[in-house]
Design a protein around this motif. Structure first.
Motif, PDB file in Angstrom:
ATOM      1  N   THR A 120       0.898  -1.167  -0.012  1.00 54.99           N
ATOM      2  CA  THR A 120      -0.066  -0.144   0.057  1.00 54.99           C
ATOM      3  C   THR A 120       0.972   1.425  -0.063  1.00 54.99           C
ATOM      4  OG1 THR A 120      -1.659  -0.978   1.288  1.00 54.99           O
ATOM      5  CG2 THR A 120      -1.827   1.167   1.135  1.00 54.99           C
ATOM      6  N   PRO A 121       1.223   1.768  -1.177  1.00 57.81           N
ATOM      7  CA  PRO A 121       1.951   2.742  -1.255  1.00 57.81           C
ATOM      8  C   PRO A 121       1.491   4.079  -0.368  1.00 57.81           C
ATOM      9  CG  PRO A 121       1.512   2.158  -3.442  1.00 57.81           C
ATOM     10  CD  PRO A 121       0.576   1.574  -2.648  1.00 57.81           C
ATOM     11  N   TYR A 122       2.130   5.166   0.240  1.00 56.75           N
ATOM     12  CA  TYR A 122       1.971   6.282   0.434  1.00 56.75           C
ATOM     13  C   TYR A 122       2.735   7.408   0.451  1.00 56.75           C
ATOM     14  CZ  TYR A 122       5.543   4.817   4.326  1.00 56.75           C
ATOM     15  OH  TYR A 122       6.559   4.370   4.822  1.00 56.75           O
ATOM     16  N   SER A 123       2.688   8.441   0.909  1.00 55.02           N
ATOM     17  CA  SER A 123       3.542   9.551   0.378  1.00 55.02           C
ATOM     18  C   SER A 123       4.946   9.049   0.664  1.00 55.02           C
ATOM     19  CB  SER A 123       3.211  10.851   0.883  1.00 55.02           C
ATOM     20  OG  SER A 123       4.152  11.950   0.638  1.00 55.02           O
ATOM     21  N   ASN A 124       5.972   8.994  -0.370  1.00 57.31           N
ATOM     22  CA  ASN A 124       7.155   8.620  -0.323  1.00 57.31           C
ATOM     23  C   ASN A 124       7.486   7.413   0.660  1.00 57.31           C
ATOM     24  OD1 ASN A 124       9.977   9.303  -1.200  1.00 57.31           O
ATOM     25  ND2 ASN A 124      10.608  10.019   0.940  1.00 57.31           N
ATOM     26  N   ASP A 126       6.446  -0.443   7.230  1.00 52.03           N
ATOM     27  CA  ASP A 126       6.344   0.717   6.797  1.00 52.03           C
ATOM     28  C   ASP A 126       8.040   1.117   6.247  1.00 52.03           C
ATOM     29  OD1 ASP A 126       3.777   0.827   7.133  1.00 52.03           O
ATOM     30  OD2 ASP A 126       3.863   2.242   8.789  1.00 52.03           O
ATOM     31  N   THR A 176       6.162   2.846   1.502  1.00 47.56           N
ATOM     32  CA  THR A 176       4.946   2.087   1.034  1.00 47.56           C
ATOM     33  C   THR A 176       4.960   1.098   2.410  1.00 47.56           C
ATOM     34  OG1 THR A 176       5.618   2.112  -1.204  1.00 47.56           O
ATOM     35  CG2 THR A 176       4.743  -0.087  -0.308  1.00 47.56           C
ATOM     36  N   THR A 177       3.724   0.675   2.759  1.00 49.34           N
ATOM     37  CA  THR A 177       3.454  -0.440   3.607  1.00 49.34           C
ATOM     38  C   THR A 177       3.514  -1.906   2.894  1.00 49.34           C
ATOM     39  OG1 THR A 177       2.016   0.928   5.119  1.00 49.34           O
ATOM     40  CG2 THR A 177       1.868  -1.119   5.326  1.00 49.34           C
ATOM     41  N   ASP A 226       9.811   3.811   4.515  1.00 48.11           N
ATOM     42  CA  ASP A 226      10.163   5.269   3.479  1.00 48.11           C
ATOM     43  C   ASP A 226      11.216   4.761   2.530  1.00 48.11           C
ATOM     44  OD1 ASP A 226       8.283   6.468   5.181  1.00 48.11           O
ATOM     45  OD2 ASP A 226       9.859   7.272   6.710  1.00 48.11           O
ATOM     46  N   VAL A 269       9.132   3.374  -3.149  1.00 54.84           N
ATOM     47  CA  VAL A 269       7.978   4.000  -3.906  1.00 54.84           C
ATOM     48  C   VAL A 269       7.661   3.129  -5.217  1.00 54.84           C
ATOM     49  CG1 VAL A 269       8.920   6.217  -2.832  1.00 54.84           C
ATOM     50  CG2 VAL A 269       9.739   5.146  -5.274  1.00 54.84           C
ATOM     51  N   ASP A 312       1.512   1.050  -9.569  1.00 52.41           N
ATOM     52  CA  ASP A 312       0.786   2.384  -9.591  1.00 52.41           C
ATOM     53  C   ASP A 312      -0.517   1.781 -10.234  1.00 52.41           C
ATOM     54  OD1 ASP A 312      -0.304   4.620 -10.142  1.00 52.41           O
ATOM     55  OD2 ASP A 312       1.357   5.467 -11.781  1.00 52.41           O
TER      56      ASP A 312
END
Length: 633
Positions: free
Chosen positions: A45-49, A90, A51-52, A92, A95, A132
């Protein structure tokens, strides 16, 4: 004679479809909201900059994530155990577009594994990709009512322009470029043979390595979404073929990414697979463990990714007989397989009742398309009817007229499940019937192997197509059938698009039939109806006629007459349900379809009062050899 009957489940789904279509709800409500992509937080599950990552890995010592952001270090990013045999982290800097694998340590072994929930992969056994999945959908879409569907079975790898044929594979893009052809035919649903990642570059698709990632040689997730979006923009539904009866072929750690996923094989293939007698399938010991909760969720979530992330309009389930039993409906009943199918079908009903769920069971069981609350049914909306295909193929390919059985054709016209004609998908060819192998092949070649474009191959091939497209049920065409593609189909055999131009009249005949089947001109409504009366069967003259209707009356009542003989008939008498002028809407013998056809003259019929074939009126019809005519008021 058969009259209308619809099960409660199908009726409720049709009402939901009709209501939504009437008020434009299907186009207004984003399908992602209608059918949530319920991956349960598994996979990435991508998040800002960042991924989980989350994975189910029972009984292991540790799990790490190795990826392109950490130079594939096997120790840089450990995952935390969160309970319930699941691990997460998680990260950082990881991406969209980055490649990765899970590194699982267990009992002294180190195992590099793809993500079971991979939405994109480099190849069948290579890295997973942080996908994506964002896409700006351009086209709203309303699913047609199921009695209006005309399905086209398509194999992406062979459905393309021969000028783009590379490495044995077509692509989502090359297939998208041919959608205008389908729209011009009047096709309003495509059934894609499995597009999930499979080993190598060519395959029928029924040996999937992934249940979530599109085949990398066909294109990216975005490419597939663009294909679906383009289809919807042309009024064409997309039905995904899913394979839950087995995973891959020749199962081993090197051929199936999930095989012995944790390093513990448990006597077979590990936690994703059965390890007792239920492991055996006709394709090896690779049946998923439908009794294990995490595997059930994995399969269910896969179904909803295709229905949600890719806005699929339905699913076609491969070989459901091998989900519910050890071998083709026999050899040991698998209760967990049945409840899995019921669960997924019930959830589709509850969330998006207009999406269709089709079974390829081939055992003739009405329970497959029976409501799950009604006599222990499986909850499918329709199922493939191979019996229809066998009867019409036998009649078409018989070398002499004496071998054509009109009684068998009568029987398949009456075929239905639970009183509903649209609980069956009817066809004259499919990837199974037309595939490479002894006794298989496309119908024109079986009719005249030496010359599949001979008069008889064309006449009896088009007669079979016309018979199917005027029969009760959901009709399905196999790619190329619209212009009488010949030979044996295989995953390395692209369509001969030159034949579409060379036999453009035959292609136009298919178009005309589909338009009549869909009541394009509002004068053949009965071809969408439930009702049929096969009122004339002449086994010596090889003529069969039936009456189709939805509600009856002008523009609704349809008479279909098929001549399966090499004889022309000038004044052939059959029964009609009423008097007045009955106009010929279609004549397969017209030489506008092929210059070598006889162009046997036909004209309006004015039936006179007098009982015939159990009907109130009688009329004389003119019909050519190996031809079909359609009349309506």
């Amino acid at each position: 004679m058969i009259s209308h009957h619809t099960s409660h489940r199908r009726k409720s789904r049709r009402l939901a479809l009709s209501f939504a279509a009437a008020f434009g709800l299907l186009a207004l409500v984003p399908l992602a909201a209608q059918v949530p992509s319920t991956r349960g937080g598994m996979g990435v599950t991508p998040y800002s900059n960042g991924t989980t990552f989350r994975v189910w890995a029972p009984g292991v010592d540790s799990v790490h994530v190795a990826g392109s952001w950490n130079n594939f270090s096997s120790t840089a990013h450990p995952m935390a155990y969160e309970g319930d045999e699941k691990w997460s982290v998680d990260i950082d800097g990881a991406v969209i577009g980055d490649r990765f694998k899970y590194v699982i340590r267990n009992n002294g072994g180190v195992h590099w594994r793809q993500d079971p929930y991979s939405l994109d992969v480099v190849s069948d056994s290579d890295d997973s990709i942080i996908a994506d999945m964002g896409y700006n959908w351009q086209n709203g879409f309303s699913m047609p009512s199921w009695n209006e569907l005309v399905i086209y079975e398509m194999h992406i790898g062979t459905y393309n322009d021969t000028t783009t044929w590379q490495n044995g594979n077509g692509t989502f893009d090359s297939a998208k470029d041919r959608l205008d052809h389908l729209q011009s035919l009047g096709i309003n649903a495509v059934k894609l043979m499995p597009v999930m990642e499979f080993p190598g570059q060519t395959s029928y698709g029924y040996n999937p390595h992934s249940q979530f990632a599109p085949e990398s040689d066909y294109g990216t997730p975005r490419d597939l979404k663009e294909f679906v979006d383009a289809a919807h923009g042309r009024g064409i539904a997309v039905i995904f073929d899913v394979v839950y009866n087995h995973l891959g072929n020749s199962p081993s750690e090197s051929t199936i990414p999930l095989w012995c996923f944790t390093g513990d094989c448990l006597g077979n293939g590990g936690h994703y697979f059965y390890t007792d007698w239920k492991k055996e399938t006709p394709w090896g010991w690779a049946r998923p463990d439908y009794g294990r909760g995490q595997v059930r969720e994995w399969l269910r979530n896969s179904a909803f990714v295709w229905l949600s992330e890719y806005r699929g309009d339905g699913l076609r389930w491969d070989s459901t007989s091998n989900i519910r039993a050890k071998t083709n409906g026999g050899g040991g009943y698998i209760h967990d397989g049945k409840t899995l199918m019921q669960w997924i079908n019930n959830d589709i009903d509850a969330i998006s009742g207009w999406k269709i769920s089709i079974a390829e069971d081939l055992q003739g069981s009405a329970a497959i398309t029976r409501d799950t609350n009604d006599n222990d049914g499986y909850g499918f909306d329709s199922q493939w009817d191979a019996g229809f295909a066998h009867a019409i193929r036998d009649a078409a390919k018989a070398p002499s007229d004496s071998g054509r059985n009109m009684d068998a054709l009568r029987d398949v016209l009456y075929g239905r499940y639970n009183g509903d004609a649209y609980q069956r998908v009817i066809y004259t060819g499919s990837h199974d019937e037309d595939k490479e192998g002894y006794g298989h092949g496309r119908l024109p070649s079986l009719i005249d192997g030496g010359n599949s474009e001979s008069f008889f191959a064309k006449k009896r091939g088009t007669l079979a197509n016309a018979f199917m497209l005027t029969a009760p049920g959901i009709p399905m065409i196999f790619q190329g059938q619209e212009f009488l593609e010949d030979g044996q189909w295989g995953d390395r055999q692209p369509l001969d698009w030159d034949k579409r131009n060379r036999l453009s009249g035959i292609n136009n005949m298919t178009r005309d039939l589909i338009r009549l089947r869909r009541n394009w001109y509002n004068n053949t409504r009965g071809l969408r109806g439930q009702n049929i009366n096969v009122h004339h069967v002449n086994n010596s003259g090889k003529v069969i006629a039936h009456h189709r209707w939805q509600n009856g009356g002008n523009g609704d009542d349809v008479i279909v007459i098929a001549n399966f003989s090499n004889n022309r008939y000038w004044n052939y008498e059959v029964g009609f349900p009423s008097g007045g002028e009955w106009k010929v809407r279609f004549n397969s013998d017209w030489n506008g379809y092929d210059s070598f056809f006889d162009n046997h003259p036909t004209g309006s019929v004015w039936p006179s009062w007098g009982s015939k074939d159990g009907m109130s009126h009688r009329g004389n019809v003119s019909i050519g050899r190996y031809s079909l005519v359609i009349l309506s008021k």
